[in-house]
Design an enzyme around this catalytic site. Structure first.
Site, short mmCIF file in Angstrom:
data_model
loop_
_atom_site.label_atom_id
_atom_site.label_comp_id
_atom_site.label_asym_id
_atom_site.label_seq_id
_atom_site.Cartn_x
_atom_site.Cartn_y
_atom_site.Cartn_z
N LYS A 1 48.46 46.17 -15.39
CA LYS A 1 48.49 47.47 -14.70
C LYS A 1 47.07 47.96 -14.42
O LYS A 1 46.75 48.37 -13.32
CB LYS A 1 49.23 48.50 -15.57
CG LYS A 1 49.05 49.93 -15.12
CD LYS A 1 49.76 50.92 -16.02
CE LYS A 1 48.95 51.41 -17.19
NZ LYS A 1 47.87 52.36 -16.84
N ASN A 2 46.22 47.89 -15.44
CA ASN A 2 44.89 48.48 -15.30
C ASN A 2 43.97 47.65 -14.39
O ASN A 2 42.95 48.15 -13.94
CB ASN A 2 44.23 48.67 -16.67
CG ASN A 2 44.87 49.82 -17.43
OD1 ASN A 2 45.73 50.52 -16.90
ND2 ASN A 2 44.45 50.01 -18.68
N CYS B 1 47.92 60.67 -18.77
CA CYS B 1 48.34 60.91 -20.15
C CYS B 1 47.53 62.04 -20.75
O CYS B 1 46.33 62.15 -20.51
CB CYS B 1 48.11 59.66 -20.98
SG CYS B 1 49.29 58.36 -20.67
N ARG C 1 39.47 64.09 -20.67
CA ARG C 1 39.36 63.11 -19.59
C ARG C 1 38.73 63.66 -18.32
O ARG C 1 39.34 63.67 -17.24
CB ARG C 1 40.72 62.48 -19.29
CG ARG C 1 41.34 61.88 -20.53
CD ARG C 1 42.57 61.08 -20.23
NE ARG C 1 42.25 59.74 -19.77
CZ ARG C 1 43.15 58.80 -19.55
NH1 ARG C 1 44.42 59.06 -19.74
NH2 ARG C 1 42.81 57.60 -19.15
N ASP D 1 43.70 51.32 -26.28
CA ASP D 1 45.08 51.15 -25.81
C ASP D 1 45.95 50.36 -26.80
O ASP D 1 47.16 50.22 -26.58
CB ASP D 1 45.10 50.45 -24.44
CG ASP D 1 44.69 51.39 -23.32
OD1 ASP D 1 44.55 52.60 -23.57
OD2 ASP D 1 44.51 50.92 -22.18
N ARG E 1 55.62 53.66 -17.22
CA ARG E 1 54.33 53.60 -16.53
C ARG E 1 53.59 52.31 -16.88
O ARG E 1 52.69 51.93 -16.13
CB ARG E 1 53.45 54.80 -16.93
CG ARG E 1 53.97 56.12 -16.41
CD ARG E 1 52.99 57.23 -16.70
NE ARG E 1 51.65 56.85 -16.25
CZ ARG E 1 50.54 57.44 -16.65
NH1 ARG E 1 50.58 58.42 -17.50
NH2 ARG E 1 49.38 57.03 -16.19
C1 UD1 Z 1 40.92 53.27 -18.54
C2 UD1 Z 1 42.32 52.73 -18.71
C3 UD1 Z 1 42.97 53.29 -19.99
C4 UD1 Z 1 42.06 53.04 -21.19
C5 UD1 Z 1 40.65 53.53 -20.93
C6 UD1 Z 1 39.68 53.18 -22.05
C7 UD1 Z 1 43.04 52.39 -16.44
C8 UD1 Z 1 43.94 52.79 -15.33
N1 UD1 Z 1 43.11 53.11 -17.56
O1 UD1 Z 1 41.04 54.68 -18.38
O2 UD1 Z 1 44.22 52.62 -20.17
O3 UD1 Z 1 42.59 53.73 -22.31
O4 UD1 Z 1 40.14 52.95 -19.71
O5 UD1 Z 1 39.67 51.82 -22.27
O6 UD1 Z 1 42.31 51.42 -16.34
N2 UD1 Z 1 34.97 60.08 -19.64
C9 UD1 Z 1 34.14 61.15 -19.39
N3 UD1 Z 1 33.72 61.35 -18.10
C10 UD1 Z 1 34.07 60.52 -17.07
C11 UD1 Z 1 34.92 59.43 -17.35
C12 UD1 Z 1 35.36 59.23 -18.65
O7 UD1 Z 1 33.80 61.91 -20.27
O8 UD1 Z 1 33.65 60.75 -15.93
C13 UD1 Z 1 35.47 59.88 -21.03
C14 UD1 Z 1 36.98 60.07 -21.10
O9 UD1 Z 1 37.31 61.41 -21.27
C15 UD1 Z 1 37.34 59.22 -22.30
C16 UD1 Z 1 36.33 58.07 -22.22
O10 UD1 Z 1 35.27 58.53 -21.39
O11 UD1 Z 1 37.16 59.94 -23.48
C17 UD1 Z 1 36.91 56.78 -21.65
O12 UD1 Z 1 37.34 57.00 -20.33
P1 UD1 Z 1 37.36 55.84 -19.23
O13 UD1 Z 1 36.67 54.63 -19.76
O14 UD1 Z 1 36.85 56.42 -17.96
O15 UD1 Z 1 38.89 55.56 -19.13
P2 UD1 Z 1 39.82 55.55 -17.84
O16 UD1 Z 1 39.14 54.81 -16.74
O17 UD1 Z 1 40.34 56.90 -17.60
#
Ligand code: UD1
Length: 417
Positions: free
Chosen positions: A22-23, A116, A121, A305, A397
């Protein structure tokens, strides 16, 4: 409302095919927006999030056909630059359309995402990097509006190796003028898969899979036919835990072992046997599982995850296990439901302490996010008696045909209305 009903206590035996990731699929589908012409993406899992991403692309004007795990995406005639809130709110990954729209059309309007409820986030890392590439960002009506004439390559230093930000910037920088270097990039296998897709389309990306990614912008990208997304390492890890906690013997087919190094290391530390065979990876458990101490980290560390699934595994392991969640702020929502089944878990901030109990008891329980939902399914598999898991739209999902796959391994599980 549908529920999943499980009667616990069955040992899982047999083999299971792991679905497409999915990711990995979501950013690759978003990347199709960069390409004038028809792309064909295959090994797509049949999941709500994939459907939602295809809907988002359709709303922007892409022509979409999807069948039998493949999607034909033609983004030649994009007519809208605003992702609809009703879809973005269902899935945070919708924010991944921002980089491609901005790079190809100079405009993107994306509502602040939902997804979620596992933490604040924010998307500040995405936005700061896009600004550094030359985008003008304004916020209005709960939306981010980004505009630019032509993005220009830059050296970027991320404050955290965000998966989504790395993907968004890799896509945006592919059509930018000049060279972009992302320092402290995320290194997940899904990043490598996206880079492979983009390079097949004619992009020039090197270093994906390391913390320094170099992107040399090109004038245009060309359609990619027949791209297969990688297998889902989180789904694979989840079936590994399912085999271990039921003292089972399961062969996982179509998974990439090296993507699961940290998960396998923890399973082995707990006493689980994991062996590579010609047809896949076999996970067997016969004796007592040992307690563990786990800290979630960005890849190649232990994945956030997989945290909830390992917590379920630890609930009935004699002794004390510790799990530290360092990636998200609020990812222990499964704890209260596990405690309702008899688990003994104390949470203090980012740390949870799990004291193994002799058994869990079946109960009606409520899923609160995607990985929490599968952790509760796992709990149901080992609990005494019957468990009913509600709010399973979260499960849909991320886990393709989960009841069928678990039933085929011997679990007593069904979806009920
Ligand atoms: C992706 C995955 C999710 C996984 C996560 C971490 C997808 C669709 N989802 O989510 O399943 O749990 O990686 O491995 O691929 N953050 C900030 N600012 C930003 C972006 C992120 O503070 O601009 C923080 C987030 O709040 C979180 C952490 O960084 O605490 C990790 O987020 P990120 O690596 O961006 O995860 P996702 O891409 O949302």
């Amino acid at each position: 409302m549908a529920k999943i009903a499980i009667t616990g206590g069955q040992r899982l035996v047999g083999s299971v095919n792991i679905s497409g990731s999915k990711n990995a699929a979501l950013p690759i589908l978003a990347a199709c927006l960069l390409v004038p012409g028809e792309n064909v993406v295959c090994n797509l899992p049949k999941l709500l999030d994939v459907k939602t991403m295809l809907e988002v692309l359709k709303c922007l004007g892409a022509r979409i056909k999807a069948e039998k795990g493949c999607a034909w995406i033609d983004a030649s005639d994009i007519s809208h630059f605003d992702a609809p809130y009703k879809l973005v709110r269902q899935m945070r990954a919708s924010v991944l359309v921002m980089g491609p729209l901005l790079a190809r059309f100079g405009k993107a309007i994306v509502p602040l995402p939902g997804g979620c409820a596992i933490g604040l986030r924010p998307i500040d890392i995405h936005l700061k990097a896009l600004e550094q590439l030359g985008a003008k960002i304004i916020m209005h009506d709960g939306c981010v509006e980004a505009t630019c004439s032509k993005l220009k390559g830059q050296k970027l230093y991320f404050d955290f190796p965000s998966v989504g930000a790395t993907e968004n910037i890799m896509m945006a920088a592919s059509l930018a003028e000049g060279q972009t270097i992302i320092h402290d990039a995320a290194m997940e296998p899904e990043i490598v898969d996206l880079a492979n897709f983009l390079n097949k389309a004619g992009a020039s990306i090197s270093g994906a899979g390391t913390n320094r990614i170099e992107i040399n912008g090109v004038e245009r990208l060309n359609p990619v036919v027949d791209y297969h997304v990688i297998p889902d390492r989180v789904e694979a890890g989840t079936y590994m835990v399912a085999a271990a906690i039921t003292k089972g013997n399961v062969l996982l087919k179509d998974c990439i072992l090296s993507h699961l190094d940290a998960v396998i290391a923890k399973l082995r530390e707990a006493g689980v046997t994991v062996t590579e065979e010609s047809e896949g990876v076999r996970v067997e458990m016969s004796g007592e599982i040992s307690p563990l101490s786990i800290k979630t980290m960005p890849y190649p560390g232990f994945p956030t995850d997989m945290q909830a699934q390992f917590m379920t595994m630890m609930t009935t392991v004699p002794g004390i296990s510790i799990i530290v969640e360092s990636v998200f702020e609020n990812r222990f929502m499964h704890v209260s439901e596990l405690c309702r089944m008899g688990a003994d878990i104390k949470v203090d901030g980012h740390t949870s302490l799990i004291r193994g109990v002799p058994f869990l008891s079946g109960a009606p329980i409520v899923a609160t996010d995607l990985r929490a939902s599968v952790a509760l399914i796992l709990a149901g598999l080992i609990a005494k008696g019957k468990t009913k898991v509600m709010e399973i739209h979260y499960l849909d999902r991320g886990y393709e045909y989960i009841e069928d796959k678990l039933s085929a391994l011997g679990a007593i599980i069904k979806r009920v209305e």
